[in-house]
Enzyme design. Structure first.
Site, short mmCIF file in Angstrom:
data_model
loop_
_atom_site.label_atom_id
_atom_site.label_comp_id
_atom_site.label_asym_id
_atom_site.label_seq_id
_atom_site.Cartn_x
_atom_site.Cartn_y
_atom_site.Cartn_z
N ARG A 10 2.76 -13.18 74.25
CA ARG A 10 4.30 -12.16 75.08
C ARG A 10 3.75 -11.01 74.22
NH1 ARG A 10 8.23 -13.81 77.29
NH2 ARG A 10 9.41 -12.06 75.79
N ARG A 69 13.73 -1.88 88.72
CA ARG A 69 13.12 -2.95 87.72
C ARG A 69 12.31 -3.07 87.80
NH1 ARG A 69 17.55 -6.92 84.79
NH2 ARG A 69 16.57 -8.42 83.32
N THR A 122 20.53 -4.44 73.34
CA THR A 122 22.12 -5.77 72.25
C THR A 122 21.75 -7.11 72.35
OG1 THR A 122 23.66 -4.75 74.00
CG2 THR A 122 23.60 -3.43 72.24
N ASP A 145 10.57 -4.43 82.84
CA ASP A 145 10.79 -6.02 82.82
C ASP A 145 9.08 -6.87 82.95
OD1 ASP A 145 11.76 -8.44 82.23
OD2 ASP A 145 12.92 -8.52 84.02
N ASN A 157 19.00 -8.10 73.10
CA ASN A 157 17.34 -8.48 72.93
C ASN A 157 17.57 -8.99 71.49
OD1 ASN A 157 15.38 -5.80 75.26
ND2 ASN A 157 16.03 -8.59 75.01
N GLY A 179 6.30 -10.17 79.14
CA GLY A 179 6.29 -11.80 78.55
C GLY A 179 5.36 -12.37 79.73
N ARG A 180 5.90 -12.32 80.51
CA ARG A 180 4.98 -13.32 81.74
C ARG A 180 3.67 -12.80 82.53
NH1 ARG A 180 9.91 -11.90 85.37
NH2 ARG A 180 10.22 -11.23 83.76
C1 FPP Z 1 11.27 -6.84 79.26
O1 FPP Z 1 9.46 -7.64 79.01
C2 FPP Z 1 10.18 -5.32 78.21
C3 FPP Z 1 10.93 -5.52 76.91
C4 FPP Z 1 11.48 -6.09 76.15
C5 FPP Z 1 9.86 -4.15 76.07
C6 FPP Z 1 9.68 -3.44 76.33
C7 FPP Z 1 8.92 -1.89 75.64
C8 FPP Z 1 7.91 -1.83 75.94
C9 FPP Z 1 6.75 -1.43 77.11
C10 FPP Z 1 7.75 -0.57 75.32
C11 FPP Z 1 8.21 1.25 74.52
C12 FPP Z 1 7.24 1.84 74.62
C13 FPP Z 1 7.93 3.04 74.03
C14 FPP Z 1 7.26 4.16 73.78
C15 FPP Z 1 8.96 2.72 73.55
P1 FPP Z 1 10.35 -8.83 78.64
O2 FPP Z 1 9.61 -9.40 77.34
O3 FPP Z 1 11.11 -9.53 78.87
O4 FPP Z 1 9.42 -9.92 79.71
P2 FPP Z 1 9.87 -11.36 80.48
O5 FPP Z 1 11.09 -11.04 81.06
O6 FPP Z 1 7.96 -11.85 81.08
O7 FPP Z 1 9.33 -11.89 79.73
#
Ligand code: FPP
Length: 232
Positions: free
Chosen positions: A29, A180, A62, A16, A64, A19-20
């Site tokens: 993002r 996490r 699910t 997680d 996202n 985005g931040r």
């Molecule tokens: C959460 O950050 C991250 C995700 C929803 C996507 C994570 C996926 C990857 C890093 C790539 C995966 C790699 C493979 C090989 C399949 P967020 O966008 O929720 O961050 P935020 O909470 O700061 O907005």
């Protein structure tokens, strides 16, 4: 690590904070997600070398789908690019790739890349890298219940071990620990049935900044926790 018994067999991570991480730098993002892929590669290698046997990463839930169409599309294309460009390294490191989730709604081009990469890496013996894609713990339990209703005639057959065999993770041990990143302290529908006795670790570090050093420090802390599984 000195005591190999203390290395968790199965580590699960809620990645997680992409985005931040990007926002802090005035970037879109998507730049955070791209950086996040680099962390996936670093941590996978580190986990395999530390003796972890299963690493499960929560890449897309699910829930996202509620993100913008652009971000969801970007993520699916990023997953394909990451998977395709990763097969060689996974094979070199003896890592077998696997996926868990409800793949039905995923685009064909992604499902194809998943299938090919699974096949290509199937001989990896060191560790299984399990990517959760369109994964939801509640959905997993519901589909298990539906299959059990179809296959079994009597409720007498239903027990904990039997239900486990209907989950996406059927041939894997439960996660010993769940990490996490980014400071949020919840499971967000991740491995709900399997996490009953998982040790939980939360760090404020955003996923793109999560380092091997911090990961190893968490493994060390795990080895010092006393797991009682309900015993006195
Ligand atoms: C959460 O950050 C991250 C995700 C929803 C996507 C994570 C996926 C990857 C890093 C790539 C995966 C790699 C493979 C090989 C399949 P967020 O966008 O929720 O961050 P935020 O909470 O700061 O907005």
């Amino acid at each position: 690590m000195e005591d190999s018994d203390a290395v968790p067999v199965h580590v699960a991570i809620i990645m997680d904070g992409n985005g931040r991480w990007a926002k802090q730098r005035g970037l879109p993002r998507t730049a955070g997600h791209k950086e996040g892929v680099k962390t996936v590669k670093r941590i996978t290698k580190c986990a395999a070398n530390a003796g972890v046997r299963y690493l499960t990463l929560y890449a897309f839930s699910t829930e996202n789908w509620k993100r913008s169409r652009e971000e969801v599309d970007f993520l699916f294309h990023l997953f394909v690019e990451a998977i395709n460009g990763y097969i060689g390294e996974l094979k070199e490191n003896g890592v077998r790739l696997n996926f868990i989730g409800d793949f039905g709604p995923l685009p064909y081009f992604l499902k194809k890349a998943m299938e090919i990469s699974k096949r290509e890496t199937k001989n990896g013996k060191k560790m299984m890298l399990n990517i959760a894609l369109n994964y939801g713990g509640r959905r997993e339990i519901i589909q298990a219940v539906k299959e059990i209703c179809k296959e079994k005639n009597s409720s007498k057959d239903i027990n904990e071990e039997m239900l486990k065999q209907f989950l996406y993770t059927k041939d894997m041990p439960d996660p010993d620990m769940i990490v996490r990143t980014s400071g949020e302290k919840r499971l967000s529908n991740f491995l709900l049935y399997q996490s009953s006795y998982s040790e939980l670790f939360f760090t404020d570090t955003l996923w793109p900044d999560f380092s091997e050093e911090e990961f190893l420090a968490i493994l060390k802390e795990f080895s010092s926790r006393k797991r009682r599984f309900g015993k006195a």
